[in-house]
Design an enzyme around this catalytic site. Sequence first.
Site, PDB file in Angstrom:
ATOM      1  N   ARG A 118       0.902  -1.257  -0.125  1.00  0.00           N
ATOM      2  CA  ARG A 118       0.012  -0.004  -0.094  1.00  0.00           C
ATOM      3  C   ARG A 118       0.937   1.235  -0.154  1.00  0.00           C
ATOM      4  NH1 ARG A 118      -2.534  -3.472   3.437  1.00  0.00           N
ATOM      5  NH2 ARG A 118      -4.268  -4.310   2.389  1.00  0.00           N
ATOM      6  N   LYS A 140       3.084  11.133 -11.693  1.00  0.00           N
ATOM      7  CA  LYS A 140       2.267  10.322 -12.530  1.00  0.00           C
ATOM      8  C   LYS A 140       3.077   8.917 -12.742  1.00  0.00           C
ATOM      9  CE  LYS A 140      -0.448  13.329 -15.205  1.00  0.00           C
ATOM     10  NZ  LYS A 140      -1.174  13.569 -16.643  1.00  0.00           N
ATOM     11  N   GLU A 182       9.652  17.260 -25.396  1.00  0.00           N
ATOM     12  CA  GLU A 182       8.931  17.660 -24.154  1.00  0.00           C
ATOM     13  C   GLU A 182       9.621  18.931 -23.473  1.00  0.00           C
ATOM     14  OE1 GLU A 182       6.357  15.970 -22.850  1.00  0.00           O
ATOM     15  OE2 GLU A 182       6.684  13.856 -23.322  1.00  0.00           O
ATOM     16  N   LYS A 224       7.802  22.445 -14.848  1.00  0.00           N
ATOM     17  CA  LYS A 224       6.928  21.397 -14.491  1.00  0.00           C
ATOM     18  C   LYS A 224       6.524  21.516 -13.041  1.00  0.00           C
ATOM     19  CE  LYS A 224       5.336  16.741 -15.053  1.00  0.00           C
ATOM     20  NZ  LYS A 224       5.505  15.443 -15.691  1.00  0.00           N
ATOM     21  N   GLU A 234      -4.386  16.981 -11.811  1.00  0.00           N
ATOM     22  CA  GLU A 234      -4.865  17.232 -13.196  1.00  0.00           C
ATOM     23  C   GLU A 234      -6.243  17.797 -13.031  1.00  0.00           C
ATOM     24  OE1 GLU A 234      -2.914  15.344 -16.186  1.00  0.00           O
ATOM     25  OE2 GLU A 234      -4.570  15.153 -17.510  1.00  0.00           O
ATOM     26  N   ARG A 238      -2.939  21.522 -15.096  1.00  0.00           N
ATOM     27  CA  ARG A 238      -1.813  20.412 -15.371  1.00  0.00           C
ATOM     28  C   ARG A 238      -2.212  19.903 -16.798  1.00  0.00           C
ATOM     29  NH1 ARG A 238       0.881  15.668 -11.484  1.00  0.00           N
ATOM     30  NH2 ARG A 238       2.153  14.893 -13.237  1.00  0.00           N
ATOM     31  N   ASN A 242      -0.399  18.010 -21.688  1.00  0.00           N
ATOM     32  CA  ASN A 242      -0.600  17.031 -22.416  1.00  0.00           C
ATOM     33  C   ASN A 242      -0.678  17.603 -23.846  1.00  0.00           C
ATOM     34  OD1 ASN A 242      -0.891  15.120 -20.359  1.00  0.00           O
ATOM     35  ND2 ASN A 242      -2.873  15.735 -19.937  1.00  0.00           N
ATOM     36  N   HIS A 245      -0.524  15.343 -26.882  1.00  0.00           N
ATOM     37  CA  HIS A 245      -0.539  13.983 -26.343  1.00  0.00           C
ATOM     38  C   HIS A 245      -1.565  13.098 -26.973  1.00  0.00           C
ATOM     39  CE1 HIS A 245       3.257  15.319 -24.088  1.00  0.00           C
ATOM     40  NE2 HIS A 245       3.239  13.946 -23.356  1.00  0.00           N
ATOM     41  N   HIS A 249      -0.482   9.795 -28.402  1.00  0.00           N
ATOM     42  CA  HIS A 249      -0.791   8.810 -27.763  1.00  0.00           C
ATOM     43  C   HIS A 249      -1.496   7.711 -28.818  1.00  0.00           C
ATOM     44  CE1 HIS A 249      -0.658  10.144 -23.320  1.00  0.00           C
ATOM     45  NE2 HIS A 249       0.515   9.532 -23.730  1.00  0.00           N
ATOM     46  N   HIS A 262       8.070   7.847 -27.578  1.00  0.00           N
ATOM     47  CA  HIS A 262       7.120   8.780 -27.115  1.00  0.00           C
ATOM     48  C   HIS A 262       7.335  10.199 -27.402  1.00  0.00           C
ATOM     49  CE1 HIS A 262       4.302  10.479 -24.170  1.00  0.00           C
ATOM     50  NE2 HIS A 262       5.357  11.194 -24.091  1.00  0.00           N
TER      51      HIS A 262
HETATM   52  N1  LIG Z   1       5.053  10.017 -15.488  1.00  0.00           N
HETATM   53  C1  LIG Z   1       4.946  11.138 -16.476  1.00  0.00           C
HETATM   54  O1  LIG Z   1       4.720  12.199 -16.093  1.00  0.00           O
HETATM   55  C2  LIG Z   1       5.427  10.820 -18.025  1.00  0.00           C
HETATM   56  C3  LIG Z   1       5.747  12.073 -18.507  1.00  0.00           C
HETATM   57  C4  LIG Z   1       6.393  11.950 -20.094  1.00  0.00           C
HETATM   58  C5  LIG Z   1       6.585  10.416 -20.579  1.00  0.00           C
HETATM   59  N2  LIG Z   1       6.200   9.535 -19.656  1.00  0.00           N
HETATM   60  C6  LIG Z   1       6.439   7.997 -20.116  1.00  0.00           C
HETATM   61  O2  LIG Z   1       7.639   8.140 -20.359  1.00  0.00           O
HETATM   62  C7  LIG Z   1       8.124   6.973 -21.195  1.00  0.00           C
HETATM   63  C8  LIG Z   1       9.192   7.433 -22.377  1.00  0.00           C
HETATM   64  O3  LIG Z   1      10.362   7.624 -21.552  1.00  0.00           O
HETATM   65  P1  LIG Z   1      11.785   7.750 -22.154  1.00  0.00           P
HETATM   66  O4  LIG Z   1      11.744   8.488 -23.309  1.00  0.00           O
HETATM   67  O5  LIG Z   1      12.878   7.921 -21.227  1.00  0.00           O
HETATM   68  O6  LIG Z   1      11.918   6.139 -22.642  1.00  0.00           O
HETATM   69  P2  LIG Z   1      12.609   4.924 -22.131  1.00  0.00           P
HETATM   70  O7  LIG Z   1      12.347   4.882 -20.511  1.00  0.00           O
HETATM   71  O8  LIG Z   1      12.301   3.726 -22.919  1.00  0.00           O
HETATM   72  O9  LIG Z   1      14.128   5.261 -22.306  1.00  0.00           O
HETATM   73  C9  LIG Z   1      14.598   5.237 -23.664  1.00  0.00           C
HETATM   74  C10 LIG Z   1      15.827   4.412 -24.107  1.00  0.00           C
HETATM   75  O10 LIG Z   1      16.879   4.830 -23.482  1.00  0.00           O
HETATM   76  C11 LIG Z   1      17.834   3.873 -22.651  1.00  0.00           C
HETATM   77  N3  LIG Z   1      18.440   4.526 -21.615  1.00  0.00           N
HETATM   78  C12 LIG Z   1      18.078   5.106 -20.389  1.00  0.00           C
HETATM   79  N4  LIG Z   1      18.854   5.703 -19.943  1.00  0.00           N
HETATM   80  C13 LIG Z   1      19.947   5.803 -20.790  1.00  0.00           C
HETATM   81  C14 LIG Z   1      21.385   6.218 -20.762  1.00  0.00           C
HETATM   82  N5  LIG Z   1      21.715   6.985 -19.735  1.00  0.00           N
HETATM   83  N6  LIG Z   1      22.204   5.869 -21.693  1.00  0.00           N
HETATM   84  C15 LIG Z   1      21.826   4.989 -22.764  1.00  0.00           C
HETATM   85  N7  LIG Z   1      20.721   4.535 -22.540  1.00  0.00           N
HETATM   86  C16 LIG Z   1      19.719   4.991 -21.927  1.00  0.00           C
HETATM   87  C17 LIG Z   1      16.488   3.010 -22.305  1.00  0.00           C
HETATM   88  O11 LIG Z   1      16.956   1.737 -21.657  1.00  0.00           O
HETATM   89  C18 LIG Z   1      15.894   2.873 -23.381  1.00  0.00           C
HETATM   90  O12 LIG Z   1      16.201   1.900 -24.510  1.00  0.00           O
HETATM   91  C19 LIG Z   1       6.805   6.806 -21.891  1.00  0.00           C
HETATM   92  O13 LIG Z   1       6.379   5.339 -21.049  1.00  0.00           O
HETATM   93  C20 LIG Z   1       5.890   7.925 -21.437  1.00  0.00           C
HETATM   94  O14 LIG Z   1       4.575   7.478 -21.357  1.00  0.00           O
HETATM   95  C21 LIG Z   1       5.758   9.447 -18.392  1.00  0.00           C
HETATM   96 ZN   LIG Z   2       5.096  12.897 -22.760  1.00  0.00          ZN
END
Ligand SMILES: NC(=O)c1ccc[n+]([C@@H]2O[C@H](COP(=O)([O-])OP(=O)(O)OC[C@H]3O[C@@H](n4cnc5c(N)ncnc54)[C@H](O)[C@@H]3O)[C@@H](O)[C@H]2O)c1
Ligand SMILES: [Zn+2]
Length: 361
Positions: A118, A140, A182, A224, A234, A238, A242, A245, A249, A262
Amino acid sequence: MKTLHLDLGERSYPIYIGAGLLDQAEWLTRHIAASRVAIVTNETVAPLYIAKLRAHVASLQPVEVVLPDGEQYKTLEVLNRIFDALLSARCDRRTTIIALGGGVIGDMAGFAAACYQRGVPFIQVPTTLLAQVDSSVGGKTGVNHPLGKNMIGAFYQPRAVIIDTDTLNTLPDRELSAGLAEVIKYGLIRDPEFFAWLEGNMDKLLARDTEALAFAIHRSCRNKAEVVAADERESGVRATLNLGHTFGHAIETGLGYGNWLHGEAIAAGMVMAADLSHRLKWLAAADMARIEKLIQRARLPVRAPETLGPARFLELMAVDKKVLDGRLRLVLLKHLGESVVTDDYPRAQLEATLASMRAAA
Ligand SMILES: NC(=O)c1ccc[n+]([C@@H]2O[C@H](COP(=O)([O-])OP(=O)(O)OC[C@H]3O[C@@H](n4cnc5c(N)ncnc54)[C@H](O)[C@@H]3O)[C@@H](O)[C@H]2O)c1
Ligand SMILES: [Zn+2]
């Protein structure tokens, strides 16, 4: 080293930004009151950075959970592996979970922390530009469902965000560009001065100039943090985060998770939102052109994939959680630097955007 604070009353937390932070124990250990820690990461990031963290928490019998790498593994099934590992190691509710990786790891480890017994404390150590400027801040968390992105999740804030800008040295170029999507978003929705700075400094960012990157990360996190502090759950402003997005998405889900990154999908999505804003006579043609040019210079797509026709697009967009009472709410631009969330636009204009903003066959 710079510190920002996300102000959320008793759930407030610091965001540390600097080069080499993972080489120093204090940023991490000052936020670990617990007897145990678990590091959640993936098979790409583990060989690069897990040893640095392990060294700081060696006395706490760290549990290491190494997940497969990719958006297609951001699922409930893979999430369960985190619970398997925590339970097998008999981690109790005082265990601190550390998310080491990009947004996929941050979202999954955060959701695991929200659910395990929890709720256990967690710390974000983002290692992609996207995670450093966006996903690690704001609480999030969640996983994807085959029918929609991020459809299973929770709001759950970390205790701290530790951004070591040196980790970007190993990030592939394509991932760097995805993170820039972003970054550009903040300029578009609320910070026109930052947008202009990005126009002047995009080449430096692409060349990984450390000062330019540190500035962009700090400015993005500040934007942010201000938005999240004003509207954590949100119910209002907030939602402007998006921008692009709902379109993006739809692209990610429609093409299958992991095909477009993404950041790539939301880059095209932001241009689509700008196009619709221009059709509504809000956004000037010259500003529309600036937006498209900057996104292109960041080496990001400015058109949706040719294979997604308007009918399929609308179907996919309807699943997105921005739909309230059956009407599709979109983030649109009143001007460059000013956004609104609205469902008050002619449907025909949206269809015109969907039809015209596809890549040529
Ligand atoms: N929670 C939120 O508010 C929020 C906001 C925006 C995006 N997201 C989510 O985030 C995700 C996308 O995140 P992302 O773009 O970081 O993708 P990801 O986590 O898939 O990372 C991208 C790639 O880079 C690699 N990697 C990570 N760090 C590295 C480093 N320092 N050196 C070499 N390789 C590295 C990872 O293994 C992966 O292959 C999506 O699922 C999206 O929905 C969430
Ligand atoms: Zn995003």
